[in-house]
Design a protein around this motif. Structure first.
Motif, PDB file in Angstrom:
ATOM      1  N   ARG A 119       0.707  -1.216  -0.122  1.00  0.00           N
ATOM      2  CA  ARG A 119       0.079   0.051   0.176  1.00  0.00           C
ATOM      3  C   ARG A 119       1.035   1.100  -0.130  1.00  0.00           C
ATOM      4  N   ASP A 123      -1.855   5.993   2.726  1.00  0.00           N
ATOM      5  CA  ASP A 123      -3.291   5.355   2.656  1.00  0.00           C
ATOM      6  C   ASP A 123      -3.681   5.625   4.355  1.00  0.00           C
ATOM      7  N   ASP A 131      -8.503  -2.316   6.049  1.00  0.00           N
ATOM      8  CA  ASP A 131      -8.669  -1.803   4.701  1.00  0.00           C
ATOM      9  C   ASP A 131      -9.244  -3.067   3.805  1.00  0.00           C
TER      10      ASP A 131
END
Length: 432
Positions: A119, A123, A131
């Motif tokens: 990721r 984020d 997530d």
């Protein structure tokens, strides 16, 4: 990859949907003499009888071609190995698709710093993250246009490769290339277009999370090349278009074929169920040549900094062992240190709850700074389990420990060697 793959008739509804694909429309349109006359304003050249068209799906082929986890650099050979299935005269279009879903739960010991390489660090915020998303969705088409001519095209939707807008995703033509050759006649072949460069192994034995060498040195670009695919030896050399490629390929001047990738793989059969594969690669120009840490701006360049790769895979019965080392030749001006990455992995194939499964362990590391610097390393440990619950579905579970926080952007200012992120990553990969 074998020459014999399973073929299925395409359901009527699926055919109706996929027939809307621009690629497929083009194939069907140009195969029609009437359509050619309408477009060209004159009858086409007489090339003999028009062959019939077969449209198929092939799960085994597309499991290999669309495999994002192990995007091997020599996938074009798989098209040549399917020659016996497709035949000589019939125009054959094969359609496939893949989707990868993930659920991640993670904690970090340093607020706002998440070092899991799957990721973007921005984020998440705070000291924990959850997530759920579709990471990638691919659709692809192969066209067997004759005994010597094959085409591969792949569209990729990614919820990861979107830099400007959080979770907006992107749609791109990830690969599109033609392969010319017939391995039944000669082991030599040629290719042209956009594809994974002939550099490195870049695979992993883990079921879902990629090893560090791919993150540091995975390369995709446009160009032309040739290869030799013998029984034991496979060699490919590729001339690459100048300027910035995808991720790591780079050269100073666009408009010329001025970058080069070369790869060699040799396979040794040790016993009936054991083999050793050895590989070596070279890439002339990389992004680790400029004074700014980034991989998007083609204006950021410098004196050529090449890279080399050595890798090995040993399979003994149900066991697999893999290793890879890749490094730049010179120092990266940003950190005054070579950029290096390596992996060491093991996996055991077994059957759990009557389901084909793989247990794996992977340690990989990226090094780009002197000992003791905040940006010295990114380390990753992956303990994984993958279960092939059907020919079309792989379910995975991993524990990932990420050590060190050294993101490419701002690497000399925001890095922190003491960051540790612990993640549980659950995944599902669906393919047809």
């Amino acid at each position: 990859m074998t020459r014999k793959t399973r073929k299925k008739a395409l359901p009527g509804l699926l055919w109706s949907i996929l027939a809307l694909s621009p690629w497929l429309q083009a194939v069907l349109l140009v195969s029609s003499s009437a359509a050619q006359e309408a477009i060209l304003g004159k009858p086409p050249l007489d090339a003999g009888p028009v062959s019939s068209i077969a449209v198929r799906t092939d799960t085994e082929l597309f499991r290999y071609m669309l495999d994002f986890q192990n995007r091997q650099n020599s996938k074009e050979v798989a098209l040549l190995l399917n020659h016996d299935t497709w035949g000589d005269d019939q125009l054959t279009v094969t359609l496939g698709g893949q989707a990868r879903f993930s659920l991640l739960a993670a904690t970090t010991n340093t607020a706002d710093k998440f070092s899991y390489l799957g990721r973007f660090p921005t984020d998440f915020s705070g000291d924990s993250a959850t997530d759920a998303r579709v990471l990638q969705a691919n659709t692809a088409m192969t066209v067997h246009a004759g005994s010597w001519v094959n085409f591969y095209g792949e569209l990729l939707f990614s919820d990861v490769f979107s830099f400007a807008d959080f979770k907006q995703g992107s749609l791109q033509t990830r690969q599109a290339y033609a392969v010319f050759g017939d391995l039944d006649v000669t082991p030599w072949y040629a290719f042209v277009g956009k594809k994974n460069l002939s550099f490195g192994d870049m695979s992993t034995l883990s079921p879902f999370t990629q090893a560090v060498p791919w993150h540091y040195f995975g390369a995709l670009g446009e160009g032309i090349g040739a290869g030799y695919a013998g029984e034991k030896l496979h060699v490919a050399v590729q001339a690459v278009n100048g300027s910035r490629g995808i991720r790591v390929a780079d050269s100073e001047e666009k408009g010329k074929l001025n970058n080069v990738a070369a790869n060699a793989i040799y396979t040794i059969d040790i016993a009936e169920s054991s083999r050793l594969q050895l590989g070596s690669s070279f890439l002339l120009g990389t992004i680790y040549d400029g004074n700014v840490a980034e991989h998007l701006d083609p204006a950021v360049s410098g004196e050529t900094n090449s890279a080399y790769d050595i890798n090995a895979l040993l399979q003994v019965g149900q066991w697999s062992f893999a290793g890879e080392f890749v490094s730049t030749v010179d120092d990266w001006p940003v950190t005054n240190h070579p950029v290096r990455a390596y992996k060491t992995e093991a996996a055991y194939d077994t059957c759990l709850f009557e389901t084909p499964s793989r247990l794996s362990v992977s340690w990989s590391e990226g090094i780009q700074g002197d000992e003791g610097t905040e940006f010295e390393f990114n380390n990753q440990l992956v303990l994984g389990l993958g279960m092939q619950v059907s020919p079309h579905a792989l379910l995975t579970a991993e524990y990932v420990r990420s050590i060190g926080f050294a993101p490419l952007l701002g690497i000399t200012t925001v890095s922190d060697r003491d960051v540790v992120q612990n993640s549980a990553v659950f995944g599902a990969t669906l393919v047809f």
